[in-house]
Enzyme design. Structure first.
Site, short mmCIF file in Angstrom:
data_model
loop_
_atom_site.label_atom_id
_atom_site.label_comp_id
_atom_site.label_asym_id
_atom_site.label_seq_id
_atom_site.Cartn_x
_atom_site.Cartn_y
_atom_site.Cartn_z
N ALA A 1 0.91 -1.28 0.10
CA ALA A 1 0.10 0.05 -0.03
C ALA A 1 0.99 1.18 -0.04
O ALA A 1 2.22 1.04 0.38
CB ALA A 1 -0.60 -0.11 1.18
N LYS A 2 0.36 2.53 0.01
CA LYS A 2 1.04 3.72 -0.07
C LYS A 2 -0.10 4.75 0.10
O LYS A 2 -1.34 4.58 -0.58
CB LYS A 2 1.83 3.92 -1.50
CG LYS A 2 3.11 4.73 -1.05
CD LYS A 2 4.17 3.96 -0.32
CE LYS A 2 5.38 4.87 -0.32
NZ LYS A 2 6.73 4.05 0.34
N GLY A 3 0.34 5.95 0.54
CA GLY A 3 -0.37 7.12 0.80
C GLY A 3 0.20 8.32 0.59
O GLY A 3 1.42 8.07 0.50
#
Length: 422
Positions: free
Chosen positions: A110-112
């Site tokens: 994931a990444k934000g």
């Protein structure tokens, strides 16, 4: 029919897709599994109104992309940067999937990101932005669902604010929701140093394979933030000479060597390298092509391109950053044949490995010494290096493709075994 990826359309996402396709071709991956494995699982876009110190309310845009949750909770950092795009965040989430899989972690990727120049914010404004972002994504994350961490523009303090916001949301203290926290809030000893420690470990290991000693090693590090500075400290302690460093203001080059601790003290006092007198001033682009034994891009994506790949004067590239080398540059480096490259999904995996250790310690409420953390880290790095080198020899491909083949194959197998929900 394959998806068009219109919402992710960007050079960096296409770069990640091209890398995936090269590995999937070697694996002979079936079309249906290929698309399921490549595409992000879900994407969240949030609007973040923040009251500034002067009373104005400014609105920022944020993202969270969960690429894969077939192999465990999603895992990946949160980036605060003015150039953040959804396509960039999706690419970084994809690389996190392969990285976690490659080193054997029970996580997906994931990444934000938030589109903001955090350097222009006061501490209070940064806290309000951090808490608002966490408030908006809180129902999509959790210790068994998605576990964020620091990235470019964020740090231990930002993680502390976010962890506190999430804990208030669920009604109890829950340190396992985030890694990269302060030690007092359940952080792991060694986490701050972990990514740089891993980059330095791989650099030393591959230099040893090449028969190059510490005393013969000169190093240029583009990006002197957490990863770059910790790498510099580890390599200089080993005996290598750090001859070039840079940050967003530009670079410093000194063939005789740079005192790393002195440079860090200057940054602590002045907030950047600008004006540092430890060597000649160069631009980031100029620094990349100076002669050295090891070049470590440790800043942002796509800094080694078809424009400068032919001009590089190094023996080894160690990718401390994610995606620093474009597809076109990869081809040029391969054709040159005189540069060894340690790909990002392998080279900078130390950070997520110790994030995993932090998560484990939070789950058990039992904490390890720094020596234990690094002993376990080095053991996992050695295992991953051996697997990649074996796969590289087996398929006669680049080290990057070998690393991706391993990571992608494990995710694809998990998806295939789990099947499609009816």
């Amino acid at each position: 029919m394959p998806l068009t990826n219109s919402i992710y359309n960007s050079p960096v996402f296409q770069q990640a897709c091209n890398q995936f396709d090269a590995a999937a071709d070697i694996l002979g991956m079936e079309a249906g599994v290929r698309e399921r494995t490549k595409q992000p699982r879900r994407t969240l876009t949030v609007t973040l109104p923040v009251r500034m110190d002067d009373g104005r309310v400014l609105t920022y845009e944020g993202y969270r992309v969960q690429h894969n949750i077939s192999t465990g909770p999603a895992k990946g950092g949160i980036r605060f940067h003015h150039d953040v795009t959804l396509g960039e965040v999706a690419a970084l989430a994809m690389w996190m999937s392969w990285k976690c899989s490659l080193v054997g972690l029970p996580f997906g990727g994931a990444k934000g990101g938030v589109v903001v120049n955090a350097r222009d914010m006061s501490t209070g404004e940064l806290e309000r932005l951090s808490r608002r972002y966490m408030q908006e994504i809180a129902t999509f994350i959790g210790p068994q669902l998605d576990i964020p961490a620091p990235d470019v523009g964020t740090n231990e303090q930002v993680m502390a604010w976010m962890m506190d916001t999430y804990s208030n949301h669920v009604g109890h203290y829950d340190p396992g929701v985030i890694t990269g926290k302060p030690i007092a809030l359940g952080g792991s000893l060694g986490r701050r140093e972990a990514t740089g420690e891993g980059v330095a470990w791989f650099t030393k290991a591959y230099l040893t394979d090449l028969g190059i000693k510490a005393s013969e090693t000169s190093v240029i590090i583009q990006g002197f933030g957490n990863v770059g500075s910790e790498t510099a400290l580890a390599l200089s302690a080993w005996g290598a000479k750090i001859i070039g460093i840079s940050d967003f203001t530009g670079g410093v080059y000194n063939k005789a060597g740079i005192n790393v601790k002195d440079a860090l003290a200057y940054i602590a006092a002045n907030k950047s390298l600008q004006g540092y007198k430890g060597g000649d001033s160069l631009t980031n682009d100029e620094l990349l092509v100076q002669p050295c034994t090891v070049l470590i891009p440790a800043a942002l994506e796509r800094v080694i391109t078809d424009k400068n790949a032919g001009k590089l004067q190094c023996r080894l590239i160690a990718e401390g950053a994610n995606g620093p080398t474009t597809n076109e540059a990869d081809k040029i480096i391969a054709e040159r044949g005189d540069i060894e490259l340690i790909p990002d999904v392998l080279c900078n995996s130390g950070g997520v490995i110790v994030s995993y250790f932090e998560w484990l310690q939070n789950q058990s409420a039992y904490y390890w010494s720094k020596e234990e953390v690094f002993e376990k880290l080095h053991r996992m790095l050695a295992k991953a290096k051996a697997s990649v080198d074996e796969t590289k020899a087996k398929y006669k491909c680049s080290r990057r493709t070998a690393a991706l083949v391993l990571g992608i194959a494990r995710v694809a197998e998990a998806k295939a075994k789990r099947g499609l929900f009816p």
